[in-house]
Design an enzyme around this catalytic site. Structure first.
Site, PDB file in Angstrom:
ATOM      1  CE  LYS A   1      -2.059  -1.105   3.870  1.00  0.00           C
ATOM      2  NZ  LYS A   1      -1.356  -2.354   4.150  1.00  0.00           N
TER       3      LYS A   1
ATOM      4  NE  ARG B   1       6.258  -0.233   9.778  1.00  0.00           N
ATOM      5  CZ  ARG B   1       5.111  -0.266   9.112  1.00  0.00           C
ATOM      6  NH1 ARG B   1       5.032   0.331   7.925  1.00  0.00           N
ATOM      7  NH2 ARG B   1       4.061  -0.870   9.590  1.00  0.00           N
TER       8      ARG B   1
HETATM    9  P1  AP5 Z   1       4.909  -1.615   1.823  1.00  0.00           P
HETATM   10  O1  AP5 Z   1       4.602  -0.771   0.643  1.00  0.00           O
HETATM   11  O2  AP5 Z   1       5.638  -1.011   2.959  1.00  0.00           O
HETATM   12  O3  AP5 Z   1       3.562  -2.352   2.325  1.00  0.00           O
HETATM   13  P2  AP5 Z   1       2.298  -1.786   3.113  1.00  0.00           P
HETATM   14  O4  AP5 Z   1       1.095  -2.469   2.540  1.00  0.00           O
HETATM   15  O5  AP5 Z   1       2.299  -0.297   3.131  1.00  0.00           O
HETATM   16  O6  AP5 Z   1       2.606  -2.415   4.517  1.00  0.00           O
HETATM   17  P3  AP5 Z   1       2.530  -1.804   5.978  1.00  0.00           P
HETATM   18  O7  AP5 Z   1       3.190  -2.842   6.848  1.00  0.00           O
HETATM   19  O8  AP5 Z   1       3.041  -0.419   6.023  1.00  0.00           O
HETATM   20  O9  AP5 Z   1       1.021  -1.836   6.230  1.00  0.00           O
HETATM   21  P4  AP5 Z   1       0.365  -1.865   7.570  1.00  0.00           P
HETATM   22  O10 AP5 Z   1      -1.026  -1.697   7.097  1.00  0.00           O
HETATM   23  O11 AP5 Z   1       0.591  -3.022   8.449  1.00  0.00           O
HETATM   24  O12 AP5 Z   1       1.103  -0.702   8.362  1.00  0.00           O
HETATM   25  P5  AP5 Z   1       0.684   0.780   8.711  1.00  0.00           P
HETATM   26  O13 AP5 Z   1       1.875   1.614   8.634  1.00  0.00           O
HETATM   27  O14 AP5 Z   1      -0.531   1.177   7.975  1.00  0.00           O
HETATM   28  O15 AP5 Z   1       5.700  -2.908   1.291  1.00  0.00           O
HETATM   29  C1  AP5 Z   1       6.159  -3.907   2.175  1.00  0.00           C
HETATM   30  C2  AP5 Z   1       7.500  -4.472   1.661  1.00  0.00           C
HETATM   31  O16 AP5 Z   1       7.287  -5.154   0.434  1.00  0.00           O
HETATM   32  C3  AP5 Z   1       8.574  -3.395   1.373  1.00  0.00           C
HETATM   33  O17 AP5 Z   1       9.854  -3.896   1.710  1.00  0.00           O
HETATM   34  C4  AP5 Z   1       8.463  -3.208  -0.151  1.00  0.00           C
HETATM   35  O18 AP5 Z   1       9.683  -2.762  -0.714  1.00  0.00           O
HETATM   36  C5  AP5 Z   1       8.088  -4.599  -0.597  1.00  0.00           C
HETATM   37  N1  AP5 Z   1       7.286  -4.610  -1.816  1.00  0.00           N
HETATM   38  C6  AP5 Z   1       6.302  -3.743  -2.170  1.00  0.00           C
HETATM   39  N2  AP5 Z   1       5.768  -4.090  -3.363  1.00  0.00           N
HETATM   40  C7  AP5 Z   1       6.421  -5.222  -3.755  1.00  0.00           C
HETATM   41  C8  AP5 Z   1       6.337  -6.070  -4.918  1.00  0.00           C
HETATM   42  N3  AP5 Z   1       5.443  -5.818  -5.892  1.00  0.00           N
HETATM   43  N4  AP5 Z   1       7.162  -7.145  -4.958  1.00  0.00           N
HETATM   44  C9  AP5 Z   1       8.054  -7.409  -3.987  1.00  0.00           C
HETATM   45  N5  AP5 Z   1       8.206  -6.622  -2.882  1.00  0.00           N
HETATM   46  C10 AP5 Z   1       7.395  -5.558  -2.772  1.00  0.00           C
HETATM   47  O19 AP5 Z   1       0.236   0.597  10.261  1.00  0.00           O
HETATM   48  C11 AP5 Z   1       1.163   0.313  11.280  1.00  0.00           C
HETATM   49  C12 AP5 Z   1       0.453   0.337  12.627  1.00  0.00           C
HETATM   50  O20 AP5 Z   1      -0.101   1.653  12.848  1.00  0.00           O
HETATM   51  C13 AP5 Z   1      -0.751  -0.605  12.741  1.00  0.00           C
HETATM   52  O21 AP5 Z   1      -0.366  -1.905  13.118  1.00  0.00           O
HETATM   53  C14 AP5 Z   1      -1.577   0.118  13.823  1.00  0.00           C
HETATM   54  O22 AP5 Z   1      -1.063  -0.117  15.112  1.00  0.00           O
HETATM   55  C15 AP5 Z   1      -1.365   1.585  13.481  1.00  0.00           C
HETATM   56  N6  AP5 Z   1      -2.393   2.070  12.543  1.00  0.00           N
HETATM   57  C16 AP5 Z   1      -2.197   2.541  11.282  1.00  0.00           C
HETATM   58  N7  AP5 Z   1      -3.361   2.887  10.715  1.00  0.00           N
HETATM   59  C17 AP5 Z   1      -4.325   2.620  11.643  1.00  0.00           C
HETATM   60  C18 AP5 Z   1      -5.748   2.743  11.623  1.00  0.00           C
HETATM   61  N8  AP5 Z   1      -6.415   3.193  10.553  1.00  0.00           N
HETATM   62  N9  AP5 Z   1      -6.405   2.376  12.751  1.00  0.00           N
HETATM   63  C19 AP5 Z   1      -5.768   1.924  13.838  1.00  0.00           C
HETATM   64  N10 AP5 Z   1      -4.428   1.767  13.902  1.00  0.00           N
HETATM   65  C20 AP5 Z   1      -3.715   2.118  12.803  1.00  0.00           C
END
Ligand code: AP5
Ligand code: ZN
Length: 215
Positions: A13, A159
């Site tokens: 994402k 992270r």
């Molecule tokens: P990346 O692009 O970083 O993936 P992502 O989907 O953004 O993953 P996140 O882990 O950031 O999502 P998340 O939803 O768990 O975390 P968030 O920050 O929102 O890609 C991942 C890896 O894959 C990278 O190394 C990339 O290079 C690689 N990659 C990408 N595309 C690829 C491809 N095509 N092929 C191969 N490799 C590839 O949330 C973190 C925390 O914040 C949550 O756990 C929660 O505690 C809190 N939080 C955030 N939002 C909320 C909410 N709305 N409500 C409550 N708590 C929240």
């Protein structure tokens, strides 16, 4: 274009939101990035959010919805936005709907990025993020444990919540709390599923194709 990016942790994402935001000329709004910035600055919100993030749990809905409403009230969203990581529960989706109805600007689409669980675990263990520019990388090829950011020379960091046990918890929380949002948005014809595996640029093209008919 007002679009939500949906998909499990590690689906790409953040990677795609940054590329799509540039291509579509709308801001990326990542609740995870906003929380991490607050953790880094040691704000009251950051101290609260960290307790949940470290264990892989969600920050409470009221806090998160209030934060997003505030962000959506800023000037740069007048032509739309990409919401990355929000909503993540039905309560958040209802809060968002209520707000968007009040301002008369409903969602235009939901891009659902699909990636199998085994690939996700592999991706998250190799993810590195630049402490300076926030760009996201994966170990392998030119990126090693000792690399600096290829884009700005900044320090690449892992992270805190990418430890295997926290990743498992995040996947459970996704399945239980967030996956039901596909059912929530489907009756309105908003959901555009895409395959999130393969080259990053191919995924971006699939996303642009899927969003081509979206206003
Ligand atoms: P990346 O692009 O970083 O993936 P992502 O989907 O953004 O993953 P996140 O882990 O950031 O999502 P998340 O939803 O768990 O975390 P968030 O920050 O929102 O890609 C991942 C890896 O894959 C990278 O190394 C990339 O290079 C690689 N990659 C990408 N595309 C690829 C491809 N095509 N092929 C191969 N490799 C590839 O949330 C973190 C925390 O914040 C949550 O756990 C929660 O505690 C809190 N939080 C955030 N939002 C909320 C909410 N709305 N409500 C409550 N708590 C929240
Ligand atoms: Zn950088």
């Amino acid at each position: 274009m007002r679009v939500v990016l949906l998909g499990p942790p590690g689906a790409g994402k953040g990677t795609q939101a940054k590329l799509l935001a540039e291509r579509l000329g709308v801001p990326q709004i990542s609740t995870g990035d906003i929380f991490r910035a607050n953790v880094g600055q040691g704000t009251e919100l950051g101290v609260l959010a960290k307790k949940y993030m470290d264990s892989g749990d969600l920050v409470p809905d009221e806090v998160t919805v209030a934060m997003v409403k505030d962000r959506l009230g800023q000037d740069d969203v007048s032509h739309g936005y990409l919401l990355d990581g929000f909503p993540r529960t039905v309560v958040q989706a209802e809060g968002l709907d209520q707000f968007l109805t009040e301002v008369g600007k409903p969602l235009d689409g939901v891009l659902e990025i699909q990636v199998p669980n085994d690939e996700i675990v592999h991706r998250l263990s190799g993810r590195r993020t630049c402490a300076d520019c926030g760009h996201i990388f994966a170990l392998g090829g030119e990126i090693t444990e000792d690399s600096a950011c290829p884009d700005c020379g900044g320090k690449l960091q892992q992270r805190d919540d990418d430890k295997p046990e926290t990743v498992r918890r995040r996947l459970d929380v996704y399945a239980k709390e967030t996956a039901p949002l596909v059912e929530f948005y489907t009756p309105r014809g908003l959901v555009h599923p895409i395959n999130g595996t393969g080259e990053v640029s191919d995924v971006t093209q699939r996303a642009l194709d899927a969003l081509a008919g979206v206003p």
